[in-house]
Each structure stands twice: as C-alpha cells, then as structure tokens.
Design an enzyme around this catalytic site. Sequence first.
Site, PDB file in Angstrom:
ATOM      1  N   ASP A  40     -17.019 -40.835 -83.863  1.00  0.00           N
ATOM      2  CA  ASP A  40     -15.575 -40.594 -83.869  1.00  0.00           C
ATOM      3  C   ASP A  40     -15.222 -40.265 -85.318  1.00  0.00           C
ATOM      4  O   ASP A  40     -15.038 -41.167 -86.135  1.00  0.00           O
ATOM      5  CB  ASP A  40     -14.824 -41.831 -83.389  1.00  0.00           C
ATOM      6  CG  ASP A  40     -13.314 -41.662 -83.488  1.00  0.00           C
ATOM      7  OD1 ASP A  40     -12.817 -40.547 -83.244  1.00  0.00           O
ATOM      8  OD2 ASP A  40     -12.633 -42.651 -83.817  1.00  0.00           O
ATOM      9  N   GLU A  68     -16.808 -36.476 -80.992  1.00  0.00           N
ATOM     10  CA  GLU A  68     -15.479 -36.160 -80.488  1.00  0.00           C
ATOM     11  C   GLU A  68     -14.995 -34.858 -81.105  1.00  0.00           C
ATOM     12  O   GLU A  68     -15.108 -34.644 -82.304  1.00  0.00           O
ATOM     13  CB  GLU A  68     -14.534 -37.312 -80.838  1.00  0.00           C
ATOM     14  CG  GLU A  68     -13.207 -37.242 -80.139  1.00  0.00           C
ATOM     15  CD  GLU A  68     -12.377 -38.485 -80.381  1.00  0.00           C
ATOM     16  OE1 GLU A  68     -11.416 -38.392 -81.171  1.00  0.00           O
ATOM     17  OE2 GLU A  68     -12.694 -39.537 -79.781  1.00  0.00           O
ATOM     18  N   ASP A  89     -12.288 -47.572 -84.031  1.00  0.00           N
ATOM     19  CA  ASP A  89     -13.084 -46.373 -84.309  1.00  0.00           C
ATOM     20  C   ASP A  89     -14.514 -46.516 -83.802  1.00  0.00           C
ATOM     21  O   ASP A  89     -15.093 -45.553 -83.291  1.00  0.00           O
ATOM     22  CB  ASP A  89     -13.048 -46.051 -85.805  1.00  0.00           C
ATOM     23  CG  ASP A  89     -11.627 -45.775 -86.267  1.00  0.00           C
ATOM     24  OD1 ASP A  89     -11.139 -44.658 -86.022  1.00  0.00           O
ATOM     25  OD2 ASP A  89     -10.997 -46.684 -86.848  1.00  0.00           O
TER      26      ASP A  89
END
Length: 168
Positions: free
Chosen positions: A11, A70, A142
Amino acid sequence: MSSIITIMGIDPGSRITGVGVIKAKGSQLQHVYSESLKLPKGDLPTRLKDIYARMQHIIAQTRPDVVAIEKVFLAKNPQSALILGHARGAAMLAAVNNELPVVEYSPTEIKKTVVGRGRAEKAQVQHMMRVLLSLRVAPEEDAADALAAAVCHAHHQQINTTIRESRR
C-alpha cells in the site's frame, strides 16, 4: 494440488507505506510479515530512496514470488496523486529489480475482495485481515491495506487456478 505461493502486498504512500507478506496454499492463508513503514520527514527523493531500500530489505528477508500493489486512485489533489505515483514507482522498482512479477489492483477491487464492499472503511479491512490471517490483533491501517492487496491476489489466483483446472 495447490502449491504454496508467497505474496507481498504493498500500500504505497510517501509518508507511510504499508507492506504485508502472506503465504497462500489454495484457500489457506498464513501471515508472514507486515509493517507500516513510517518514512522520515525530508525531501521526496530521500523518502523514495528509503522506500526502495526498505523494500529491497523486506524482499530479501521474505522472498516473495509475486508483488500485489494498490493502484493510484484519483486524488482530489493532483499533486498528491503525483507524489503517490512516485512512491508506487520506488516500491515497484524494488520488485522488478528482484525479477518479481507485479500485479495491480484498485483500492475498490481489494476492499470488495476482502470485505465484500468496495467502499469498506479502514477498520473493516483491519478486522478482516485479523480474522482471515488469524492475527491476535488487527494490523495498523497501512499494513492491513497491504495485507489486503496480498489476500486479494491470493483469491484471484485461486479463482484462476480453479477455472484452469475445470477446463481440463
């Protein structure tokens, strides 16, 4: 017969980058590693260098087979999206320099896969990662998002394997 695959989820962020590594064998998932990399204050090039170096270290330690990252969402602030793209690039470069395949998933696709709703809240993602990976406590936001990217890829891999096997 399913083989074991080690998946690193990322991420990306220019201030905090989430990293999560899981092992998947069919529908069985095992937590290997997760962390929210808090980057030092400073100029962007220095933070990008830090993301790259820390990713290289984690890759060397966990030896993933594939990296799921992502995708950049459309931010309200174009400057923020651009900086986020740089952070993604530093993380992806570490993966590619280790000859790892990189797959990308949108935040909505990841949340829909792991929570069942594409607009799930961060707390829901954290809860699902705790449940799916049998963790004692929920990971930081996160790190949970990174683990969710890895779990999303594991589910997609399992579906693709099932489809391939059914065609035989």
